[in-house]
Scaffold this motif. Structure first.
Motif, mmCIF file in Angstrom:
data_model
loop_
_atom_site.group_PDB
_atom_site.id
_atom_site.type_symbol
_atom_site.label_atom_id
_atom_site.label_comp_id
_atom_site.label_asym_id
_atom_site.label_seq_id
_atom_site.Cartn_x
_atom_site.Cartn_y
_atom_site.Cartn_z
ATOM 1 N N LYS A 19 61.920 28.168 -8.098
ATOM 2 C CA LYS A 19 62.871 27.250 -8.729
ATOM 3 C C LYS A 19 62.141 26.034 -9.311
ATOM 4 N N LEU A 20 61.207 25.472 -8.554
ATOM 5 C CA LEU A 20 60.439 24.326 -9.040
ATOM 6 C C LEU A 20 59.554 24.725 -10.221
ATOM 7 N N TYR A 21 58.945 25.892 -10.129
ATOM 8 C CA TYR A 21 58.101 26.394 -11.227
ATOM 9 C C TYR A 21 58.915 26.541 -12.505
ATOM 10 N N LYS A 22 60.078 27.151 -12.404
ATOM 11 C CA LYS A 22 60.918 27.359 -13.582
ATOM 12 C C LYS A 22 61.381 26.024 -14.171
ATOM 13 N N LYS A 23 61.651 25.055 -13.315
ATOM 14 C CA LYS A 23 62.112 23.744 -13.760
ATOM 15 C C LYS A 23 61.042 23.030 -14.596
ATOM 16 N N TYR A 24 59.761 23.150 -14.182
ATOM 17 C CA TYR A 24 58.679 22.416 -14.838
ATOM 18 C C TYR A 24 57.707 23.317 -15.607
ATOM 19 N N ARG A 25 58.065 24.534 -15.801
ATOM 20 C CA ARG A 25 57.179 25.509 -16.446
ATOM 21 C C ARG A 25 56.671 25.025 -17.802
ATOM 22 N N LYS A 26 57.548 24.491 -18.608
ATOM 23 C CA LYS A 26 57.163 24.018 -19.940
ATOM 24 C C LYS A 26 56.162 22.860 -19.833
ATOM 25 N N GLU A 27 56.412 21.929 -18.918
ATOM 26 C CA GLU A 27 55.535 20.773 -18.764
ATOM 27 C C GLU A 27 54.142 21.150 -18.270
ATOM 28 N N ILE A 28 54.059 22.144 -17.388
ATOM 29 C CA ILE A 28 52.733 22.520 -16.884
ATOM 30 C C ILE A 28 52.016 23.485 -17.818
ATOM 31 N N PHE A 68 40.398 26.733 -12.468
ATOM 32 C CA PHE A 68 41.405 25.822 -12.994
ATOM 33 C C PHE A 68 42.444 25.529 -11.923
ATOM 34 N N VAL A 69 43.093 24.377 -12.047
ATOM 35 C CA VAL A 69 44.152 23.993 -11.124
ATOM 36 C C VAL A 69 45.408 23.657 -11.924
ATOM 37 N N ASN A 70 46.543 23.946 -11.323
ATOM 38 C CA ASN A 70 47.829 23.586 -11.889
ATOM 39 C C ASN A 70 48.760 23.272 -10.729
ATOM 40 N N ALA A 71 49.820 22.517 -10.995
ATOM 41 C CA ALA A 71 50.692 22.102 -9.895
ATOM 42 C C ALA A 71 52.061 21.664 -10.390
ATOM 43 N N CYS A 72 52.983 21.642 -9.461
ATOM 44 C CA CYS A 72 54.330 21.093 -9.666
ATOM 45 C C CYS A 72 54.713 20.378 -8.392
ATOM 46 N N ALA A 73 55.441 19.280 -8.559
ATOM 47 C CA ALA A 73 55.925 18.563 -7.379
ATOM 48 C C ALA A 73 57.290 17.960 -7.681
ATOM 49 N N ASN A 74 58.053 17.790 -6.635
ATOM 50 C CA ASN A 74 59.335 17.127 -6.772
ATOM 51 C C ASN A 74 59.124 15.662 -7.127
ATOM 52 N N ARG A 75 60.110 15.091 -7.771
ATOM 53 C CA ARG A 75 60.038 13.678 -8.152
ATOM 54 C C ARG A 75 59.934 12.800 -6.900
ATOM 55 N N HIS A 76 59.298 11.663 -7.090
ATOM 56 C CA HIS A 76 59.150 10.654 -6.041
ATOM 57 C C HIS A 76 58.250 11.119 -4.893
ATOM 58 N N THR A 77 57.333 12.030 -5.182
ATOM 59 C CA THR A 77 56.373 12.494 -4.165
ATOM 60 C C THR A 77 54.936 12.291 -4.640
ATOM 61 N N HIS A 78 54.748 11.373 -5.589
ATOM 62 C CA HIS A 78 53.453 11.206 -6.241
ATOM 63 C C HIS A 78 52.312 10.960 -5.252
ATOM 64 N N ASN A 79 52.459 9.996 -4.365
ATOM 65 C CA ASN A 79 51.369 9.658 -3.438
ATOM 66 C C ASN A 79 51.037 10.818 -2.499
ATOM 67 N N THR A 80 52.056 11.476 -2.003
ATOM 68 C CA THR A 80 51.822 12.630 -1.130
ATOM 69 C C THR A 80 51.165 13.760 -1.911
ATOM 70 N N ASN A 81 51.579 13.935 -3.150
ATOM 71 C CA ASN A 81 50.998 14.964 -3.998
ATOM 72 C C ASN A 81 49.502 14.710 -4.228
ATOM 73 N N ILE A 82 49.128 13.465 -4.429
ATOM 74 C CA ILE A 82 47.712 13.101 -4.597
ATOM 75 C C ILE A 82 46.929 13.503 -3.345
ATOM 76 N N GLU A 83 47.485 13.227 -2.177
ATOM 77 C CA GLU A 83 46.812 13.587 -0.925
ATOM 78 C C GLU A 83 46.671 15.107 -0.792
ATOM 79 N N CYS A 84 47.679 15.837 -1.226
ATOM 80 C CA CYS A 84 47.611 17.302 -1.186
ATOM 81 C C CYS A 84 46.499 17.812 -2.104
ATOM 82 N N PHE A 85 46.404 17.234 -3.281
ATOM 83 C CA PHE A 85 45.329 17.608 -4.205
ATOM 84 C C PHE A 85 43.966 17.353 -3.565
ATOM 85 N N LYS A 86 43.784 16.169 -3.024
ATOM 86 C CA LYS A 86 42.500 15.817 -2.412
ATOM 87 C C LYS A 86 42.119 16.823 -1.327
ATOM 88 N N LYS A 87 43.101 17.226 -0.545
ATOM 89 C CA LYS A 87 42.829 18.185 0.532
ATOM 90 C C LYS A 87 42.379 19.526 -0.040
#
Length: 127
Positions: A19-28, A68-87
């Protein structure tokens, strides 16, 4: 506490990730179907939760012998998403590439230490 799931995990929520992938597919900018990404033999798909709250996903794939890397995240999760990337970057020892023309994603890439190679193409170089 960050929890990471892969498609083979019993608790992996395929529908939630799709569901998240389909929502942001165009953007990614990924034209593949979700099933192709999750089932691809040369891809690594990780779904993230913070205290049982779904954050989003990050996936890595090979193209022309480059990771290559690609990702999608829910809104308002930016800081947590950065930590996930770093990991996830700790799990690979090679340079990592990313493609994006989306301003928020580019900001995230710069925050992670990516450098611009050319329009829409970025690299995270290993020293």
């Amino acid at each position: 506490m960050i929890k990471v799931l892969i498609p083979k995990d019993q608790d992996f929520n395929y529908k939630q990730n799709k569901k998240l992938y389909k929502k942001y597919r165009k953007e990614i900018g990924d034209k593949r179907e979700f099933r192709e990404i999750v089932d691809e033999k040369n891809a690594f798909f990780f779904s993230f939760y913070d205290d049982e709250q779904y954050i989003g996903f990050i996936y890595f794939y090979y193209e022309n012998d480059k990771l290559f890397v690609n990702a999608c995240a829910n809104r308002h999760t930016h800081n947590t998403n950065i930590e996930c990337f770093k990991k996830t970057f700790e799990w690979f020892s090679c340079d990592i590439y990313a493609r994006s023309n989306h301003k928020t994603a580019i900001y995230c890439l710069y925050k992670l230490g990516f450098k611009k190679l050319k329009d829409g193409l970025y690299i995270y170089e290993r020293s």
